[in-house]
Structure formats: structure tokens, C-alpha cells
Design a protein around this motif. Structure first.
Motif, mmCIF file in Angstrom:
data_model
loop_
_atom_site.group_PDB
_atom_site.id
_atom_site.type_symbol
_atom_site.label_atom_id
_atom_site.label_comp_id
_atom_site.label_asym_id
_atom_site.label_seq_id
_atom_site.Cartn_x
_atom_site.Cartn_y
_atom_site.Cartn_z
ATOM 1 N N TYR A 175 1.014 -1.249 0.087
ATOM 2 C CA TYR A 175 -0.118 0.055 -0.119
ATOM 3 C C TYR A 175 1.000 1.279 0.029
ATOM 4 O O TYR A 175 2.097 1.473 0.505
ATOM 5 C CB TYR A 175 -0.903 -0.031 1.231
ATOM 6 N N ALA A 176 0.463 2.308 -0.617
ATOM 7 C CA ALA A 176 1.060 3.550 -0.772
ATOM 8 C C ALA A 176 0.584 4.189 0.703
ATOM 9 O O ALA A 176 -0.352 3.739 1.555
ATOM 10 C CB ALA A 176 0.530 4.486 -1.846
ATOM 11 N N GLY A 177 1.424 5.395 1.119
ATOM 12 C CA GLY A 177 1.030 5.873 2.383
ATOM 13 C C GLY A 177 -0.318 6.676 2.751
ATOM 14 O O GLY A 177 -0.960 6.659 3.613
ATOM 15 N N ASP A 178 -0.918 6.694 1.315
ATOM 16 C CA ASP A 178 -2.339 7.345 1.416
ATOM 17 C C ASP A 178 -3.221 5.998 1.785
ATOM 18 O O ASP A 178 -4.550 6.238 1.528
ATOM 19 C CB ASP A 178 -2.829 8.093 0.267
ATOM 20 N N GLY A 179 -2.772 4.867 1.762
ATOM 21 C CA GLY A 179 -3.860 3.670 1.615
ATOM 22 C C GLY A 179 -4.258 3.004 0.629
ATOM 23 O O GLY A 179 -4.729 2.016 0.587
ATOM 24 N N ALA A 180 -3.778 3.519 -0.723
ATOM 25 C CA ALA A 180 -4.141 2.977 -1.738
ATOM 26 C C ALA A 180 -3.307 1.997 -2.294
ATOM 27 O O ALA A 180 -2.192 1.888 -1.639
ATOM 28 C CB ALA A 180 -3.841 3.753 -3.246
ATOM 29 N N LYS A 181 -3.982 0.617 -2.348
ATOM 30 C CA LYS A 181 -3.295 -0.671 -2.743
ATOM 31 C C LYS A 181 -2.703 -0.482 -4.125
ATOM 32 O O LYS A 181 -2.975 -0.020 -5.185
ATOM 33 C CB LYS A 181 -4.031 -1.746 -2.871
ATOM 34 N N ILE A 182 -1.244 -0.941 -4.033
ATOM 35 C CA ILE A 182 -0.374 -0.672 -5.225
ATOM 36 C C ILE A 182 -0.263 -2.224 -5.995
ATOM 37 O O ILE A 182 -0.276 -2.233 -7.368
ATOM 38 C CB ILE A 182 1.167 -0.204 -4.912
ATOM 39 N N GLY A 183 -0.101 -3.268 -5.167
ATOM 40 C CA GLY A 183 0.099 -4.614 -5.650
ATOM 41 C C GLY A 183 0.444 -5.464 -4.639
ATOM 42 O O GLY A 183 0.056 -5.358 -3.577
ATOM 43 N N SER A 184 1.145 -6.479 -4.793
ATOM 44 C CA SER A 184 1.615 -7.299 -3.907
ATOM 45 C C SER A 184 3.351 -7.746 -4.127
ATOM 46 O O SER A 184 3.662 -7.428 -4.995
ATOM 47 C CB SER A 184 0.880 -8.708 -4.101
ATOM 48 N N ALA A 185 3.711 -8.000 -2.771
ATOM 49 C CA ALA A 185 5.100 -8.155 -2.685
ATOM 50 C C ALA A 185 5.700 -9.360 -3.455
ATOM 51 O O ALA A 185 4.948 -10.193 -3.475
ATOM 52 C CB ALA A 185 5.610 -8.210 -1.407
ATOM 53 N N GLY A 186 6.753 -8.931 -3.812
ATOM 54 C CA GLY A 186 7.487 -10.116 -4.854
ATOM 55 C C GLY A 186 8.547 -10.614 -4.039
ATOM 56 O O GLY A 186 8.654 -11.020 -3.081
ATOM 57 N N ARG A 187 9.866 -10.386 -4.848
ATOM 58 C CA ARG A 187 11.035 -10.814 -4.081
ATOM 59 C C ARG A 187 11.684 -9.707 -3.334
ATOM 60 O O ARG A 187 11.517 -8.566 -3.503
ATOM 61 C CB ARG A 187 11.989 -10.839 -5.223
ATOM 62 N N VAL A 188 12.263 -9.968 -2.414
ATOM 63 C CA VAL A 188 13.160 -9.010 -1.366
ATOM 64 C C VAL A 188 14.494 -9.470 -1.697
ATOM 65 O O VAL A 188 14.943 -10.210 -1.857
ATOM 66 C CB VAL A 188 12.634 -9.526 0.157
ATOM 67 N N TYR A 189 15.471 -8.326 -1.644
ATOM 68 C CA TYR A 189 16.913 -7.894 -1.785
ATOM 69 C C TYR A 189 17.371 -7.661 -0.615
ATOM 70 O O TYR A 189 17.038 -6.593 0.028
ATOM 71 C CB TYR A 189 16.926 -7.217 -3.124
ATOM 72 N N LEU A 190 18.523 -8.551 -0.071
ATOM 73 C CA LEU A 190 19.253 -8.175 1.092
ATOM 74 C C LEU A 190 20.528 -7.539 0.797
ATOM 75 O O LEU A 190 21.282 -7.995 -0.206
ATOM 76 C CB LEU A 190 19.313 -9.124 1.803
ATOM 77 N N ASP A 191 21.234 -6.623 1.491
ATOM 78 C CA ASP A 191 22.442 -6.164 1.481
ATOM 79 C C ASP A 191 23.266 -7.399 1.690
ATOM 80 O O ASP A 191 23.169 -8.086 2.711
ATOM 81 C CB ASP A 191 22.558 -5.214 2.452
ATOM 82 N N ASP A 192 24.461 -7.757 0.775
ATOM 83 C CA ASP A 192 25.385 -8.885 0.995
ATOM 84 C C ASP A 192 25.940 -8.614 2.377
ATOM 85 O O ASP A 192 26.321 -9.732 2.718
ATOM 86 C CB ASP A 192 26.263 -8.983 -0.177
ATOM 87 N N ARG A 193 26.335 -7.372 2.725
ATOM 88 C CA ARG A 193 27.340 -7.275 3.750
ATOM 89 C C ARG A 193 26.449 -7.155 5.127
ATOM 90 O O ARG A 193 26.977 -7.854 6.025
ATOM 91 C CB ARG A 193 27.961 -5.936 3.506
ATOM 92 N N THR A 194 25.494 -6.795 5.189
ATOM 93 C CA THR A 194 24.631 -6.481 6.552
ATOM 94 C C THR A 194 23.538 -7.651 6.776
ATOM 95 O O THR A 194 23.267 -7.673 7.647
ATOM 96 C CB THR A 194 24.250 -5.129 6.719
ATOM 97 N N GLY A 195 23.156 -8.036 5.471
ATOM 98 C CA GLY A 195 21.774 -8.905 5.466
ATOM 99 C C GLY A 195 20.635 -8.324 5.708
ATOM 100 O O GLY A 195 19.452 -8.820 5.724
ATOM 101 N N ALA A 196 20.605 -6.760 5.661
ATOM 102 C CA ALA A 196 19.513 -5.855 5.850
ATOM 103 C C ALA A 196 18.575 -5.948 4.687
ATOM 104 O O ALA A 196 19.055 -5.926 3.495
ATOM 105 C CB ALA A 196 19.706 -4.540 6.236
ATOM 106 N N PRO A 197 17.170 -6.074 4.778
ATOM 107 C CA PRO A 197 16.511 -5.809 3.682
ATOM 108 C C PRO A 197 16.553 -4.505 3.011
ATOM 109 O O PRO A 197 16.301 -3.496 3.800
ATOM 110 C CB PRO A 197 15.062 -6.274 4.264
ATOM 111 N N GLU A 198 16.817 -4.315 1.814
ATOM 112 C CA GLU A 198 16.921 -3.109 1.218
ATOM 113 C C GLU A 198 15.894 -2.676 0.125
ATOM 114 O O GLU A 198 15.349 -1.638 -0.093
ATOM 115 C CB GLU A 198 18.312 -2.918 0.474
ATOM 116 N N TRP A 199 15.610 -3.635 -0.699
ATOM 117 C CA TRP A 199 14.659 -3.445 -1.837
ATOM 118 C C TRP A 199 13.694 -4.641 -1.852
ATOM 119 O O TRP A 199 13.778 -5.695 -1.336
ATOM 120 C CB TRP A 199 15.266 -3.452 -3.360
ATOM 121 N N ILE A 200 12.574 -4.283 -2.499
ATOM 122 C CA ILE A 200 11.163 -5.311 -2.720
ATOM 123 C C ILE A 200 10.882 -5.074 -4.085
ATOM 124 O O ILE A 200 10.755 -3.968 -4.655
ATOM 125 C CB ILE A 200 10.180 -5.209 -1.618
ATOM 126 N N SER A 201 10.293 -6.069 -4.891
ATOM 127 C CA SER A 201 9.711 -6.217 -5.926
ATOM 128 C C SER A 201 8.392 -6.135 -5.719
ATOM 129 O O SER A 201 7.964 -6.927 -4.915
ATOM 130 C CB SER A 201 10.227 -7.114 -6.985
#
Length: 134
Positions: free
Chosen positions: A16-42
């Protein structure tokens, strides 16, 4: 802020967007190789979900009904087209970071594979941080 502990709740989550409108559904998640932190999502958009757009997880939050990101649908669907299969290379990340107005750095992102053993339900996140969890 989305952490590694939240990854289990992202598989197929509504986005969802900040205004509550549905944008779509989560696909793949991408993690930083060094920290393992989630950085991006498709995010799968469009009537059939066939189009995937990358969205930074910076500023995103989990709620009872899905993932809320601080961008509107037009911003996400107009993002540069990047192949969502496999790891995200530094040049693509730089292009996306510039588009979303984020700082850049020498990150190398790898795709996170969500397994079926992980629960699909969201944790209850109270609106008021001081409120008791139901």
C-alpha cells in the motif's frame, strides 16, 4: 523499518501507498550482502501482477493488512525497469536509488528466497506504541 525478522511476513503481502491505496503485492526481497538488511522489494502491479517494479524498503512499515511504503503508485510504476530475477547488480541499484532520491553506496544486493515454511500472517502492530497488544 523492515528487519530480517519481518521477512517471513512479506511473501505475497499486499503493498500500500502511504495514502492507503493498494499498489500491488510483494514479490522478491533483496538483502544487502554485507549486512543482511532488507533493502529493496519488487512489487507486482497491473491487473495480472505481471509487471514488477522495485521499491526501497527504507521508510516502509508492516501493518495488519500488508506492507506500507512511502511512495505513491505512479512513482512505483514509473520506476526504471529492472529484471527482478536473481541478484540486483550495483549499476541497477544506483539507477533505482537515484530515481527514488536515496543516497548511494557500494552495496551488493542478493535475492532473498522466501520458503513455504514461513507463516503468511502478519504480527499485530499496535497503532499506538504504548497500547497493549491484543
Amino acid at each position: 523499518m523492515i528487519t530480517q525478522a519481518d521477512l517471513q511476513y512479506l511473501n505475497g503481502a499486499d503493498v500500500y501507498a502511504g495514502d492507503g491505496a493498494k499498489i500491488g503485492s510483494a514479490g522478491r526481497v533483496y538483502l544487502d550482502d554485507r549486512t543482511g538488511a532488507p533493502e529493496w522489494i519488487s512489487v507486482r502491479t497491473g491487473p495480472t501482477g505481471a509487471t514488477e517494479s522495485f521499491v526501497p524498503l527504507e521508510g516502509a512499515t508492516l501493518a495488519d493488512d500488508g506492507l506500507e511504503v512511502p511512495f505513491d503508485q505512479a512513482r512505483i510504476t514509473d520506476a526504471p525497469r529492472i529484471d527482478a530475477g536473481g541478484d540486483l547488480n550495483p549499476a541497477d541499484e544506483e539507477k533505482l536509488s537515484a530515481y527514488y532520491g536515496l543516497g548511494s553506496g557500494p552495496a551488493r544486493l542478493r535475492e532473498y528466497a522466501v520458503t513455504e515454511q514461513q507463516p503468511a500472517a502478519f504480527p499485530h502492530v499496535p497503532v499506538n506504541p504504548g497500547a497493549p497488544v491484543e
